[in-house]
Design a protein around this motif. Structure first.
Motif, PDB file in Angstrom:
ATOM      1  N   PHE A 117       0.856  -1.188   0.000  1.00 22.83           N
ATOM      2  CA  PHE A 117       0.000   0.000   0.000  1.00 22.83           C
ATOM      3  C   PHE A 117       0.890   1.237   0.000  1.00 22.83           C
ATOM      4  N   HIS A 118       0.779   2.019  -1.060  1.00 13.30           N
ATOM      5  CA  HIS A 118       1.578   3.243  -1.146  1.00 13.30           C
ATOM      6  C   HIS A 118       0.963   4.189  -2.166  1.00 13.30           C
ATOM      7  N   SER A 119       1.431   5.415  -2.112  1.00 15.42           N
ATOM      8  CA  SER A 119       0.955   6.412  -3.068  1.00 15.42           C
ATOM      9  C   SER A 119       1.632   6.194  -4.415  1.00 15.42           C
ATOM     10  N   ILE A 120       1.016   6.722  -5.442  1.00  7.07           N
ATOM     11  CA  ILE A 120       1.546   6.640  -6.801  1.00  7.07           C
ATOM     12  C   ILE A 120       1.836   8.057  -7.273  1.00  7.07           C
ATOM     13  N   ASP A 121       3.074   8.281  -7.663  1.00  2.00           N
ATOM     14  CA  ASP A 121       3.474   9.583  -8.179  1.00  2.00           C
ATOM     15  C   ASP A 121       3.209   9.603  -9.681  1.00  2.00           C
ATOM     16  N   LEU A 122       2.166  10.294 -10.098  1.00  2.00           N
ATOM     17  CA  LEU A 122       1.790  10.338 -11.511  1.00  2.00           C
ATOM     18  C   LEU A 122       2.821  11.036 -12.388  1.00  2.00           C
ATOM     19  N   TRP A 123       3.739  11.749 -11.784  1.00  2.00           N
ATOM     20  CA  TRP A 123       4.771  12.441 -12.547  1.00  2.00           C
ATOM     21  C   TRP A 123       6.070  11.626 -12.625  1.00  2.00           C
ATOM     22  N   ASP A 124       6.082  10.449 -11.993  1.00  2.00           N
ATOM     23  CA  ASP A 124       7.233   9.553 -12.053  1.00  2.00           C
ATOM     24  C   ASP A 124       7.280   8.923 -13.449  1.00  2.00           C
ATOM     25  N   LYS A 125       8.455   8.907 -14.064  1.00  2.00           N
ATOM     26  CA  LYS A 125       8.601   8.384 -15.430  1.00  2.00           C
ATOM     27  C   LYS A 125       8.355   6.882 -15.517  1.00  2.00           C
ATOM     28  N   VAL A 181       5.920   5.313 -13.980  1.00  2.00           N
ATOM     29  CA  VAL A 181       4.485   5.082 -13.838  1.00  2.00           C
ATOM     30  C   VAL A 181       3.831   5.208 -15.216  1.00  2.00           C
ATOM     31  N   ASN A 182       3.082   4.185 -15.587  1.00  2.00           N
ATOM     32  CA  ASN A 182       2.445   4.136 -16.901  1.00  2.00           C
ATOM     33  C   ASN A 182       1.023   4.672 -16.876  1.00  2.00           C
ATOM     34  N   LEU A 183       0.880   5.834 -16.307  1.00  2.00           N
ATOM     35  CA  LEU A 183      -0.413   6.507 -16.223  1.00  2.00           C
ATOM     36  C   LEU A 183      -0.119   7.998 -16.181  1.00  2.00           C
ATOM     37  N   GLN A 184      -0.855   8.750 -16.911  1.00  2.00           N
ATOM     38  CA  GLN A 184      -0.641  10.194 -16.965  1.00  2.00           C
ATOM     39  C   GLN A 184      -1.655  10.905 -16.065  1.00  2.00           C
ATOM     40  N   PRO A 185      -1.296  12.059 -15.509  1.00  2.00           N
ATOM     41  CA  PRO A 185      -2.264  12.833 -14.728  1.00  2.00           C
ATOM     42  C   PRO A 185      -3.556  13.095 -15.507  1.00  2.00           C
ATOM     43  N   LYS A 186      -3.451  13.298 -16.819  1.00  2.00           N
ATOM     44  CA  LYS A 186      -4.652  13.574 -17.622  1.00  2.00           C
ATOM     45  C   LYS A 186      -5.608  12.371 -17.629  1.00  2.00           C
ATOM     46  N   ASP A 187      -5.072  11.136 -17.498  1.00  2.00           N
ATOM     47  CA  ASP A 187      -5.924   9.949 -17.440  1.00  2.00           C
ATOM     48  C   ASP A 187      -6.775   9.952 -16.170  1.00  2.00           C
ATOM     49  N   PHE A 188      -6.173  10.352 -15.074  1.00  2.00           N
ATOM     50  CA  PHE A 188      -6.887  10.440 -13.792  1.00  2.00           C
ATOM     51  C   PHE A 188      -7.873  11.604 -13.830  1.00  2.00           C
ATOM     52  N   LEU A 189      -7.437  12.710 -14.384  1.00  2.00           N
ATOM     53  CA  LEU A 189      -8.311  13.884 -14.499  1.00  2.00           C
ATOM     54  C   LEU A 189      -9.552  13.546 -15.325  1.00  2.00           C
ATOM     55  N   LYS A 190      -9.381  12.762 -16.363  1.00  2.00           N
ATOM     56  CA  LYS A 190     -10.510  12.365 -17.218  1.00  2.00           C
ATOM     57  C   LYS A 190     -11.566  11.586 -16.432  1.00  2.00           C
ATOM     58  N   GLU A 214      -4.693  19.372 -13.389  1.00  2.00           N
ATOM     59  CA  GLU A 214      -3.863  18.216 -13.045  1.00  2.00           C
ATOM     60  C   GLU A 214      -3.150  18.411 -11.711  1.00  2.00           C
ATOM     61  N   ASN A 215      -2.805  19.648 -11.372  1.00  2.00           N
ATOM     62  CA  ASN A 215      -2.116  19.921 -10.107  1.00  2.00           C
ATOM     63  C   ASN A 215      -3.025  19.788  -8.898  1.00  2.00           C
ATOM     64  N   GLU A 216      -4.328  19.747  -9.102  1.00  2.00           N
ATOM     65  CA  GLU A 216      -5.283  19.635  -7.998  1.00  2.00           C
ATOM     66  C   GLU A 216      -5.765  18.204  -7.764  1.00  2.00           C
ATOM     67  N   LEU A 217      -5.234  17.258  -8.515  1.00  2.00           N
ATOM     68  CA  LEU A 217      -5.670  15.864  -8.383  1.00  2.00           C
ATOM     69  C   LEU A 217      -5.361  15.324  -6.991  1.00  2.00           C
ATOM     70  N   PRO A 218      -6.267  14.522  -6.441  1.00  2.00           N
ATOM     71  CA  PRO A 218      -5.948  13.865  -5.173  1.00  2.00           C
ATOM     72  C   PRO A 218      -4.837  12.830  -5.399  1.00  2.00           C
ATOM     73  N   THR A 219      -4.196  12.428  -4.338  1.00  2.00           N
ATOM     74  CA  THR A 219      -3.125  11.444  -4.416  1.00  2.00           C
ATOM     75  C   THR A 219      -3.708  10.067  -4.705  1.00  2.00           C
ATOM     76  N   LEU A 220      -3.156   9.399  -5.709  1.00  2.00           N
ATOM     77  CA  LEU A 220      -3.545   8.017  -6.006  1.00  2.00           C
ATOM     78  C   LEU A 220      -2.793   7.073  -5.080  1.00  2.00           C
ATOM     79  N   TYR A 221      -3.461   5.991  -4.691  1.00  2.00           N
ATOM     80  CA  TYR A 221      -2.845   4.935  -3.888  1.00  2.00           C
ATOM     81  C   TYR A 221      -3.137   3.604  -4.549  1.00  2.00           C
ATOM     82  N   TYR A 269       2.029   0.672 -12.171  1.00  2.00           N
ATOM     83  CA  TYR A 269       3.276   0.751 -11.419  1.00  2.00           C
ATOM     84  C   TYR A 269       3.941  -0.620 -11.516  1.00  2.00           C
ATOM     85  N   PRO A 270       4.784  -0.831 -12.531  1.00  2.00           N
ATOM     86  CA  PRO A 270       5.359  -2.157 -12.782  1.00  2.00           C
ATOM     87  C   PRO A 270       6.157  -2.699 -11.603  1.00  2.00           C
TER      88      PRO A 270
END
Length: 172
Positions: free
Chosen positions: A99-107, A109-118, A129-136, A169-170
């Motif tokens: 259990f941990h957070s996912i940094d969407l700006w980490d290279k 991570v195969n998910l973009q902030p825009k995918d979460f925003l959508k 995108e800067n206002e997105l809640p933290t993914l876990y 998150y591979p």
């Protein structure tokens, strides 16, 4: 004793519809762009799961992906049942749950902030995108390795994606 029909009788009978409306409004579900509370403030709570932002786009990360079967559904339910008995802090400290957070700006991570925003704000209004809640994420701990991915808001874990193949998150 108050007279029948007198509006100034000295007491009010509560309106059940108003009471129900107040109770529903106090639940405080996530609203797009609204700030939650920090993890350390909810770490001693046990998770409640919400499905408001569940991704059902039939992609590889969605709960309704064509390759998901009965075992995936049962594994998801078993995993949610298991972790619902833990606190968020115990989830974080239990290495097997990952259990941990996912940094969407980490290279990596195969998910973009825009995918979460959508998912959160399909029209892209009311949030950046800067206002997105933290993914876990956390491991569901059943025979098929899969992860549940979502975000925390006031102690509620909003499920968003089902990462059966560790796409987001591979594994290292």
């Amino acid at each position: 004793m108050a007279k029948k029909g007198n509006k100034n009788s000295g007491f009010d009978i509560p309106d059940p519809k108003k009471q129900l409306e107040n109770a529903i409004n106090s639940l405080s579900k996530y609203k797009v762009g609204e700030q939650g509370i920090p993890f350390h403030s909810v770490k001693n709570l046990k998770p409640f799961f919400a499905f408001d932002y569940l991704s059902l786009e039939k992609t590889d990360l969605c709960f309704n992906c064509k390759t998901n079967d009965r075992d995936d559904l049962l594994g998801l339910l078993e995993g949610l049942k298991k972790v619902s008995s833990f606190t968020y802090e115990k989830m974080r400290l239990t290495k097997a749950l990952r259990f941990h957070s996912i940094d969407l700006w980490d290279k990596e991570v195969n998910l973009q902030p825009k995918d979460f925003l959508k998912i959160l704000a399909p029209s892209y209004r009311g949030m950046t995108e800067n206002e997105l809640p933290t993914l876990y994420q956390f491991d569901l701990q059943y025979t098929i390795e899969a992860r549940a991915v979502g975000f925390l808001y006031k102690g509620i874990f909003y499920l968003v994606w089902y990462d059966r193949n560790h796409i987001i998150y591979p594994k290292k």
